[in-house]
Write an enzyme that holds these catalytic residues in place. Structure first.
Site, PDB file in Angstrom:
ATOM      1  N   ASP A 168       0.849  -1.202   0.000  1.00  0.00           N
ATOM      2  CA  ASP A 168       0.000   0.000   0.000  1.00  0.00           C
ATOM      3  C   ASP A 168       0.881   1.247   0.000  1.00  0.00           C
ATOM      4  O   ASP A 168       0.543   2.258   0.614  1.00  0.00           O
ATOM      5  CB  ASP A 168      -0.927  -0.010   1.222  1.00  0.00           C
ATOM      6  CG  ASP A 168      -2.001   1.079   1.161  1.00  0.00           C
ATOM      7  OD1 ASP A 168      -2.523   1.333   0.061  1.00  0.00           O
ATOM      8  OD2 ASP A 168      -2.302   1.673   2.212  1.00  0.00           O
ATOM      9  N   ASP A 185       3.580   2.403   7.993  1.00  0.00           N
ATOM     10  CA  ASP A 185       2.293   1.720   7.771  1.00  0.00           C
ATOM     11  C   ASP A 185       2.458   0.395   7.031  1.00  0.00           C
ATOM     12  O   ASP A 185       2.313   0.320   5.806  1.00  0.00           O
ATOM     13  CB  ASP A 185       1.310   2.616   7.005  1.00  0.00           C
ATOM     14  CG  ASP A 185       0.880   3.830   7.816  1.00  0.00           C
ATOM     15  OD1 ASP A 185       1.035   3.792   9.046  1.00  0.00           O
ATOM     16  OD2 ASP A 185       0.396   4.803   7.217  1.00  0.00           O
TER      17      ASP A 185
END
Length: 281
Positions: A168, A185
Site C-alpha cells: 500500500d 504503515d
C-alpha cells in the site's frame, strides 16, 4: 489531554509515562506522541475492524501463517474467537514486518514494543526535531524528486530482498525525515514468496512512487521500474547493488505448445520403453 481507553493500560503498567498529543489519524489507526522515560516515541492505536476503511482483503492475508492450530481453524471458520484472532494477527503483522525490515536495514521506524494491541515505535522527525511531514504535504524540485525517488526504489528493492512487499505504498505513508524518506504503515505487508498477488502489489507500489515524483520530474512517468524489479527478483538476480534503468521489454514470443506437448510425449515414451526393458531383464 483525555487519554483514550486503549492507552490507559500502558500508562498503568509503565510502558509509557505520558500521552503528549494526537499526531495523526488515518484509515487504520490513530497515532499519538508519547513519552517513555527520557525518550519521545509514538504509539499507534489500531482502530477496530468495523471502524477501519482499510479492510483485511484476502489479497493481503494470503500466505500468512498462524502458529497456533486452534487459532488457524477458528480464523478459517469465522467464529467470534476466530475473528478476534484474525484482528490480533493483522495488528501483530506490522510489528513483525518492522522487525524484519529493521534487520535488513530498510528505512522504517524502529519498533520497540507491541502491547495490548498498541504499537510503540520510533518517532520520525525532521531536521528541526519536529514530527516529520508526509511526502504528500511537501513540494520538491526536480532534483529532489529524482533523489528521493531513487532512494525509495532502493528501499523497495531492500524490502523485496528481505521477502516483503509493502502492498500500500504511496506518498501518504512515507515521511520525510531530516535525512531522507522513511516508509511507514505496514500491517498489510505481504510475503513475496507465498502471496500470489505480490507481483501486482509491488508494481503498484512502484507505480505510485513514479506517479507522485513524476509531478516534479516528468521523465519518471515513462519508466518500468516495477516490472524490472520483479523480473530480477524472479530470476534470483535482485540485490541492493543492482543498477535499475527503468527499461523493461516483455517477452512477446508465443509459446510453441505443439513442440512442448511433443517433448512430453517423447519423454513418456522413453520412460515406458526403459520400464519394459527392465521388466524383461
Amino acid at each position: 489531554m483525555k487519554t483514550i481507553n486503549r492507552l490507559q493500560p500502558l500508562l498503568e503498567d509503565g510502558v509509557i509515562d505520558r500521552v503528549m498529543r494526537e499526531l495523526m489519524s488515518g484509515k487504520e489507526a490513530t497515532v499519538y506522541v508519547v513519552r517513555c522515560g527520557d525518550d519521545v516515541r509514538c504509539a499507534k492505536v489500531y482502530k477496530e475492524a468495523q471502524n477501519r476503511s482499510f479492510h483485511q482483503s484476502v489479497h493481503y492475508t494470503e500466505g500468512r501463517k498462524v502458529k497456533n492450530s486452534r487459532q488457524a481453524r477458528a480464523m478459517e471458520n469465522g467464529s467470534k474467537y476466530g475473528r478476534k484472532s484474525k484482528e490480533i494477527a493483522w495488528q501483530n503483522a506490522e510489528f513483525e514486518a518492522l522487525h524484519r525490515l529493521a534487520d535488513a536495514g530498510v528505512r522504517i521506524p524502529r519498533p520497540y514494543n507491541f502491547y495490548n494491541g498498541v504499537l510503540i515505535m520510533e518517532l520520525i522527525t525532521d531536521a528541526e526535531g519536529n514530527p516529520a511531514q508526509r511526502l504528500n504535504d511537501v513540494r520538491f524540485t526536480p532534483e529532489e524528486a529524482r533523489s528521493h525517488h531513487k532512494t525509495l526504489l532502493l528501499e523497495v528493492v531492500r524490502m523485496l530482498c528481505a521477502g516483503i512487499v509493502h502492498g500500500d505504498l504511496s506518498e501518504f505513508n512515507i515521511l520525510l525525515s531530516g535525512d531522507g524518506p522513511v516508509i511507514i504503515d505496514l500491517p498489510q505487508a505481504v510475503d513475496a514468496a507465498t502471496n500470489n498477488h505480490a507481483s501486482e502489489m509491488l508494481q503498484r507500489d512502484v507505480s505510485n512512487l513514479s506517479t507522485f515524483f513524476g509531478r516534479f520530474a516528468p521523465e519518471l512517468l515513462n519508466r518500468q521500474y516495477g516490472k524490472e524489479i520483479w523480473s530480477l527478483y524472479k530470476r534470483g538476480n535482485l540485490n541492493t547493488d543492482v543498477i535499475l534503468t527503468g527499461e523493461f521489454k516483455q517477452c512477446e514470443k508465443e509459446v510453441d505448445l505443439k513442440s512442448v506437448v511433443q517433448l512430453i510425449e517423447e519423454a513418456k515414451a522413453e520412460a515406458e520403453r526403459k520400464l519394459r526393458y527392465k521388466v524383461k531383464v
